[in-house]
Design an enzyme around this catalytic site. Sequence first.
Site, mmCIF file in Angstrom:
data_model
loop_
_atom_site.group_PDB
_atom_site.id
_atom_site.type_symbol
_atom_site.label_atom_id
_atom_site.label_comp_id
_atom_site.label_asym_id
_atom_site.label_seq_id
_atom_site.Cartn_x
_atom_site.Cartn_y
_atom_site.Cartn_z
ATOM 1 N N ILE A 180 12.646 -11.813 -18.061
ATOM 2 C CA ILE A 180 12.904 -10.864 -19.139
ATOM 3 C C ILE A 180 14.181 -11.297 -19.849
ATOM 4 O O ILE A 180 15.210 -11.530 -19.214
ATOM 5 C CB ILE A 180 13.064 -9.435 -18.590
ATOM 6 N N ARG B 289 -4.803 1.282 -0.929
ATOM 7 C CA ARG B 289 -4.752 -0.156 -0.733
ATOM 8 C C ARG B 289 -4.540 -0.940 -2.018
ATOM 9 O O ARG B 289 -5.259 -0.740 -3.004
ATOM 10 C CB ARG B 289 -6.050 -0.647 -0.068
ATOM 11 N N SER C 45 11.009 -12.453 -5.032
ATOM 12 C CA SER C 45 12.281 -12.160 -5.699
ATOM 13 C C SER C 45 13.427 -12.813 -4.931
ATOM 14 O O SER C 45 13.264 -13.286 -3.811
ATOM 15 C CB SER C 45 12.506 -10.646 -5.788
ATOM 16 N N CYS D 177 0.832 -1.196 0.000
ATOM 17 C CA CYS D 177 0.000 0.000 0.000
ATOM 18 C C CYS D 177 0.868 1.247 0.000
ATOM 19 O O CYS D 177 2.088 1.187 -0.020
ATOM 20 C CB CYS D 177 -0.898 0.003 1.242
ATOM 21 N N GLY E 8 2.777 -2.892 3.757
ATOM 22 C CA GLY E 8 3.627 -4.060 3.825
ATOM 23 C C GLY E 8 2.885 -5.309 4.229
ATOM 24 O O GLY E 8 1.670 -5.426 4.036
ATOM 25 N N ASP F 295 -3.546 -8.781 8.616
ATOM 26 C CA ASP F 295 -2.363 -8.584 9.447
ATOM 27 C C ASP F 295 -2.332 -7.185 10.047
ATOM 28 O O ASP F 295 -1.661 -6.954 11.065
ATOM 29 C CB ASP F 295 -1.084 -8.863 8.659
#
Length: 631
Positions: free
Chosen positions: A291, A50, A363, A2, A76, A100
């Site tokens: 990519i 949001r 990632s 957010c 987060g 959360d």
Amino acid sequence: MCGIAGIFHLETAKPVDPSRVRTMLDRMPHRGPDGSGVWTAPGVGLGHLRLSIIDLAAGAQPMLTEDESLAVVFNGEIYNFADLRAELEEKGHVFRTHSDTEVILHGYRQWGEACVERFNGMFAFALFDARAQSLWMARDRLGVKPLHYALLSDGSLIFGSELKSLLAHPLLRRAPDISAVEDYMAYGYVPDDACLVAGVKKLGAGETLRLVRGRPLPGPQRYWDVSFADRTKSKPAELEEELVALMRQAVRSRMVADVPLGAFLSGGVDSSSVVALMAEASKQAVKTCTIGFDVASLDETAYADRIARRFATDHRTRIVSPDDYSLIDTLAFHFDEPFADASALPTYRVCELAREQVTVALSGDGADEAFAGYRRHRFQMQGERVRALLPAGLRQSVFGTLGRYYPKADWAPRPLRARSTLLELAGEGGEAYAASVGVTPYDLRRRLFTQDVKTALGAYRAEDRYVAAMANAPARDPLDRAQYADIRIWLPGDILTKTDRMSMAVSLEAREPLLDHRLVEFAARLPVSQRIRGNSGKYLMKKAMEPYLPQDILYRPKMGFVTPISDWFRGPLAGEAMAVAGGSTLAKTGWFDTKQLGKLAADHRSGLADHGRLLWQLVMLDKALGRLFGL
């Protein structure tokens, strides 16, 4: 994921105009396309954008406790929120949602400010306590999520996820901080303890800041730091087992989402490890994306394809041209401050590709910093061994003399730049490492700056930040000190800023399981031999992943995203290069010697020298100055 923004009056509970908070949010709609909210009370206003990830129906913010004594806006994820919720329910807390966010409110009520030490996640939040008339802000341990703030002339403090949200407030004075220009020219980014807009600060990684109405503005408090001071006594086989268990736990906790989830896959060790553990934990095929480039020497799609086939992922590849300079203005908008890491271009493209199918992507960021994966870590360790063989005076005499007379070769690959290496060996380890992580050397910056800038800077030097961090590191070994400085400075300033801004630009949540703080703490206790062995960095991680990944994936040379910026400034961006010396925003500042800038551009265009990286820095600085200050 957010965006948050807000206003808190420090002296008196003056009313906050909700439209002002709304305007701050409106500057960064990409951070939250699924909803927004503003809440105000005497002396405070909180705003939230949001991107719905968990509890899509009931997780709206700002979120208040039932008695409205606490209110929070949060950016987060708290990955261990389910365990914390169960613990809080046993203590009598009653929850109204499954988000959360609500765990932050009840956690604060139960444990006070110590609650942040229980949160495992990536986060930046601001919590208003009506009874204490206070605003408490916190940022996650490693600095994955950003938080900017500034004190205004009317006695209010404003905060926001991005600098552009603060700039929407009419009382924020827009004046450049020349020391931040020095920092940027040295590193290619503005570190977290600086900002190009004077008076704006960034809450540091692992820090909190508590504001109490009627009291002076305090300094931030650090609640976490990584320590390299201790060494594990476990055997290698035990360490491999523990590492895989920690990685597995980190990956699985980051796979919790109520929206489609996938992963970036480059075919390197880090992203391949994440995908392997995701596939192990998932009932469905993991969605992965890569990519590729239409230049064979830059393309890694063959490696990514192998991993995708090995773990039967739902894999997508898109080939793009490295000539993606059309994104320059997009980058300038999303970074706000100048940012010269050219890998931001392909990062944007891979985020764009992922967002076509998923809302969350995992990632492999963080493993190089935690497990010593960069070549500079090996060079630093080897250099320190050489320095230890000779007294400082003799080193300076021998290596310094050789370095001064050795031909300069900035164009060459780093291992072949003997002049730079000799001069670094002549100095101390901290100075050498600070030089190795920089992009524009100190002497060159001094030639580029005008006398007015040099006078204004005085003795200030960007490299001293690294030297001080290494000198004061909780560490036992030179490698420890280098990694500690990277985790404190480079990681939040460059790597995580790049990932946050580029993923949020397309409304994608990026999660970094290899930056779970327990994993980072584990890595910091490893003996040096389990981090670097021979020419291999991330040694233990590679050994631990041998049952999962092929040898040629684990031990092939690191590539990373590459962009042909030097070619751009001899071709389609040649005009941009020449403009930095005259007529551009940068030229009008009076900060740089325009004759020097003109020579840089001309020498590069003619092929006499390669100044592509420096020209990219200057162009990105020029773009940022125009956006931030309208110069």
